[in-house]
Design a protein around this motif. Sequence first.
Motif, mmCIF file in Angstrom:
data_model
loop_
_atom_site.group_PDB
_atom_site.id
_atom_site.type_symbol
_atom_site.label_atom_id
_atom_site.label_comp_id
_atom_site.label_asym_id
_atom_site.label_seq_id
_atom_site.Cartn_x
_atom_site.Cartn_y
_atom_site.Cartn_z
ATOM 1 N N ILE A 49 -5.374 57.266 62.156
ATOM 2 C CA ILE A 49 -6.262 56.378 61.411
ATOM 3 C C ILE A 49 -5.383 55.477 60.557
ATOM 4 C CG2 ILE A 49 -8.091 56.276 59.661
ATOM 5 C CD1 ILE A 49 -8.815 59.194 60.612
ATOM 6 N N ALA A 50 -5.603 54.182 60.621
ATOM 7 C CA ALA A 50 -4.762 53.224 59.895
ATOM 8 C C ALA A 50 -5.307 52.973 58.497
ATOM 9 C CB ALA A 50 -4.695 51.906 60.655
ATOM 10 N N ALA A 51 -4.394 52.824 57.543
ATOM 11 C CA ALA A 51 -4.780 52.502 56.165
ATOM 12 C C ALA A 51 -3.671 51.697 55.515
ATOM 13 C CB ALA A 51 -5.053 53.776 55.369
ATOM 14 N N GLY A 52 -4.051 50.965 54.474
ATOM 15 C CA GLY A 52 -3.075 50.175 53.729
ATOM 16 C C GLY A 52 -3.188 48.705 54.064
ATOM 17 N N GLY A 53 -3.802 47.928 53.175
ATOM 18 C CA GLY A 53 -3.907 46.491 53.398
ATOM 19 C C GLY A 53 -5.031 46.082 54.322
ATOM 20 N N ILE A 54 -6.001 46.974 54.541
ATOM 21 C CA ILE A 54 -7.110 46.672 55.451
ATOM 22 C C ILE A 54 -8.381 46.480 54.637
ATOM 23 C CG2 ILE A 54 -8.486 47.493 57.384
ATOM 24 C CD1 ILE A 54 -6.048 49.204 58.214
ATOM 25 N N GLY A 55 -8.984 45.291 54.764
ATOM 26 C CA GLY A 55 -10.179 45.005 53.988
ATOM 27 C C GLY A 55 -11.244 44.246 54.738
ATOM 28 N N ASN A 56 -10.994 43.927 56.017
ATOM 29 C CA ASN A 56 -12.007 43.215 56.804
ATOM 30 C C ASN A 56 -11.909 43.620 58.277
ATOM 31 O OD1 ASN A 56 -10.096 41.413 58.202
ATOM 32 N ND2 ASN A 56 -9.872 40.404 56.215
ATOM 33 N N GLY A 57 -12.850 43.129 59.061
ATOM 34 C CA GLY A 57 -12.950 43.552 60.449
ATOM 35 C C GLY A 57 -11.821 43.078 61.330
ATOM 36 N N ARG A 58 -11.247 41.909 61.039
ATOM 37 C CA ARG A 58 -10.127 41.426 61.855
ATOM 38 C C ARG A 58 -8.874 42.263 61.598
ATOM 39 N NH1 ARG A 58 -10.238 36.427 64.534
ATOM 40 N NH2 ARG A 58 -12.400 35.783 64.783
ATOM 41 N N GLN A 59 -8.710 42.726 60.378
ATOM 42 C CA GLN A 59 -7.603 43.643 60.105
ATOM 43 C C GLN A 59 -7.836 44.983 60.790
ATOM 44 O OE1 GLN A 59 -7.986 43.055 55.813
ATOM 45 N NE2 GLN A 59 -5.867 42.357 55.736
ATOM 46 N N MET A 60 -9.082 45.403 60.851
ATOM 47 C CA MET A 60 -9.431 46.605 61.612
ATOM 48 C C MET A 60 -9.071 46.433 63.087
ATOM 49 S SD MET A 60 -13.240 48.266 61.993
ATOM 50 C CE MET A 60 -13.689 49.343 63.355
ATOM 51 N N LEU A 61 -9.391 45.283 63.651
ATOM 52 C CA LEU A 61 -9.058 45.000 65.049
ATOM 53 C C LEU A 61 -7.552 45.041 65.261
ATOM 54 C CD1 LEU A 61 -9.829 44.138 67.916
ATOM 55 C CD2 LEU A 61 -9.924 41.768 67.093
ATOM 56 N N ALA A 62 -6.797 44.459 64.331
ATOM 57 C CA ALA A 62 -5.340 44.475 64.438
ATOM 58 C C ALA A 62 -4.801 45.899 64.455
ATOM 59 C CB ALA A 62 -4.724 43.687 63.284
ATOM 60 N N ALA A 63 -5.381 46.759 63.613
ATOM 61 C CA ALA A 63 -4.949 48.158 63.574
ATOM 62 C C ALA A 63 -5.228 48.854 64.900
ATOM 63 C CB ALA A 63 -5.652 48.880 62.430
#
Length: 295
Positions: free
Chosen positions: A149-163
């Motif tokens: 599970i990715a965490a750190g610097g994620i605050g929107n859906g596009r960052q979720m997609l990147a993870a």
Amino acid sequence: MIWASGWRLASAVSNAGGLGIIGAGSMYPEVFREHIQKCKAATTKPFGVNLPLLYPDIDKHIQVIVEEGVKIVFSSAGNPKTWTGKLKEKGITVVHVVSSSKFALKSEEAGCDAVVAEGFEAGGHNGREETTTMVLIPAVVNAVKIPVIAAGGIGNGRQMLAAMVLGAEGIQMGSRFVASEEASSHDNFKNAIINSQEGDTQLSLKQLTPVRLMKNEFYKQVQAAEQRGASVEELQILLGRARAKKGMFEGNLADGELEIGQVSALLDRILPAGEIVKNVWNEFMDGLANPIKKV
């Protein structure tokens, strides 16, 4: 999520389709029990708790978790070998927060069901390696067989997609939910978050436990002490007791410890938690359909 994630926030996130997590780090055992009971009354959906393993009364917190039938525990700040086996004996899913591939492997060996790989962009207590999320996620994915599970610097859906593209199977968001209506953090702190800019946070207190702080008068005192070569004992005295409570819960923006991540620079509104979950999912789906687009 110390001083921010009580039963209101956890239940609101779960009701919206996420996995709400109660932050036990700021709670005495009986307060912790009360939050679990209220969360169970407020949602029929799954929720979890975060348990810092180095905190006092950890055995009492474990007892509360077992007695209240909590099924998901996110552990952090300690050796997962200590409690993972005992929790899993009770049928509890255990996820441990790590800052490196080395600790991810130790978590896997300890029997954890998954790990949260948290890059140093994250707010609050952080890894000494200072590995960014973009590097950490693929490194941990390559190192372990259990879900990441990715965490750190994620605050929107596009960052979720990147993870997800980097190999994560889910994300964990903290700072975005600190600036939510249901968070128990003080309104002064929430407003400071949504008005912050790039560079307004920095990893500090590295001689004690590295922690990402919003820059304020307390942060300046810490920086001055570290620059003059203050000892660990001097820094502990400067930190004192209840410094985080003073800042994040009581709203003292000058003298309090304000733990928040770099992603605060991207936040501009305090929103209901359910709306945040909905927005993140919609942004994620939009990113799949339209990958070349401004965030």
